[in-house]
Design an enzyme around this catalytic site. Structure first.
Site, PDB file in Angstrom:
ATOM      1  N   SER A   1       5.230   6.615   9.365  1.00 20.51           N
ATOM      2  CA  SER A   1       5.843   7.296   8.219  1.00 20.51           C
ATOM      3  C   SER A   1       4.808   8.117   7.455  1.00 20.51           C
ATOM      4  CB  SER A   1       6.506   6.275   7.285  1.00 20.51           C
ATOM      5  OG  SER A   1       5.546   5.436   6.662  1.00 20.51           O
TER       6      SER A   1
ATOM      7  N   GLY B   1       4.033  -0.583  12.834  1.00 21.67           N
ATOM      8  CA  GLY B   1       2.742  -0.943  12.256  1.00 21.67           C
ATOM      9  C   GLY B   1       1.653   0.079  12.499  1.00 21.67           C
TER      10      GLY B   1
ATOM     11  N   ASP C   1      -2.824   4.208   5.207  1.00 25.66           N
ATOM     12  CA  ASP C   1      -2.155   4.952   6.278  1.00 25.66           C
ATOM     13  C   ASP C   1      -2.224   6.455   6.043  1.00 25.66           C
ATOM     14  OD1 ASP C   1      -1.553   2.568   7.477  1.00 25.66           O
ATOM     15  OD2 ASP C   1       0.584   2.591   6.966  1.00 25.66           O
TER      16      ASP C   1
END
Length: 259
Positions: A37, A33, A81
């Site tokens: 990546s 979380g 992200d």
């Protein structure tokens, strides 16, 4: 090539051969979380471009990382992200209807930023999970959760005001309210283990928190005044805790030697 992020980053940048790639991390590669990546993807693009043609803008790195993960690899995820990995410090990130992304730097005082770092704890739940199932369920539920999402969106400006005014305990309580809403987005966001850990932390002195990322496992972020943190650790049975700090520089190449 089996590593899909490396493969697609090489394709995107035109890198064909002549490199050996090693990745090192302080956390498990998947299911935490913490956006690992996307951090890897942004970092790969950064170093491949630098190796071949020279440095690129941070905006380009973030945008192309989104293209790789969302458009090419079809991950059921947002863009937060990639932009968080590419840019430094604290930002309000706005995702616009025309697919553009704008960032507003959150210019809080250094003493407030230092105190925020001190009061936030990052606790490993001991569970890794594939986020795709949870995110797919959240995506399917969007039309039935619009009121919840609107309420969560409104918390952005409230949180911004708390941080700008140094009201950190109020920010911690806002995290709690946000978590109560987030857990309603999909049934797999939380589970009995996460609920138990969170409740124990609250009873021991934490003011709020949330599971990081999609949910279901990974890391639990807790806001707890520093003087209560040892009590929280004892109550949770001395869990694995990840030291952390707010990144001041964003993605960067830390070593570059040409022969």
């Amino acid at each position: 090539m089996q590593h899909e992020l490396v493969r697609e980053a090489m394709r995107k940048t035109g890198m064909k051969k002549g490199v050996e790639i090693t990745t090192l991390a302080d956390i498990p590669a998947k299911g935490t979380g913490l956006g690992s990546s996307s951090s890897v993807t942004v970092g790969l693009l950064n170093v491949f471009y630098l190796y071949q043609t020279g440095p690129q803008t941070i905006e380009r790195l973030a945008k192309e990382a989104c293209q790789i993960e969302i458009d090419i690899l079809k991950k059921p995820m947002g863009k937060q992200d990639q932009y968080a990995a590419a840019f430094a410090n604290l930002n309000i990130i706005r995702f616009n209807p025309d697919e553009t992304v704008t960032l507003e730097p959150l210019l809080i005082e250094d003493r407030v930023k230092d105190a925020l770092e001190t009061n936030l704890m990052l606790i490993y739940t001991g569970v890794t999970r594939e986020s795709s199932d949870i995110l797919s369920q959240q995506k399917d539920n969007i039309r039935h959760r619009l009121s919840i999402l609107d309420e969560m969106k409104a918390m952005v400006d409230e949180g911004k005001n708390h941080l700008l005014r140094g009201r950190l305990d109020e920010f911690g309580k806002l995290l709690h309210r946000g978590w109560e809403l987030k857990r309603k987005l999909a049934e797999k966001v939380t589970n009995p283990q996460i609920e138990k850990m969170y409740q124990i932390a609250l009873e021991a002195g934490a003011l709020g928190g949330k599971i990081c990322g999609a949910g279901g496992g990974g890391f639990l972020l807790l806001y707890c005044p520093f003087f209560r943190q040892d009590k929280v650790r004892d109550a949770l049975g001395s869990p694995r805790e990840l030291p952390w700090h707010i990144e001041r520089q964003g993605t960067k190449v830390i070593f570059n030697v040409r022969r």
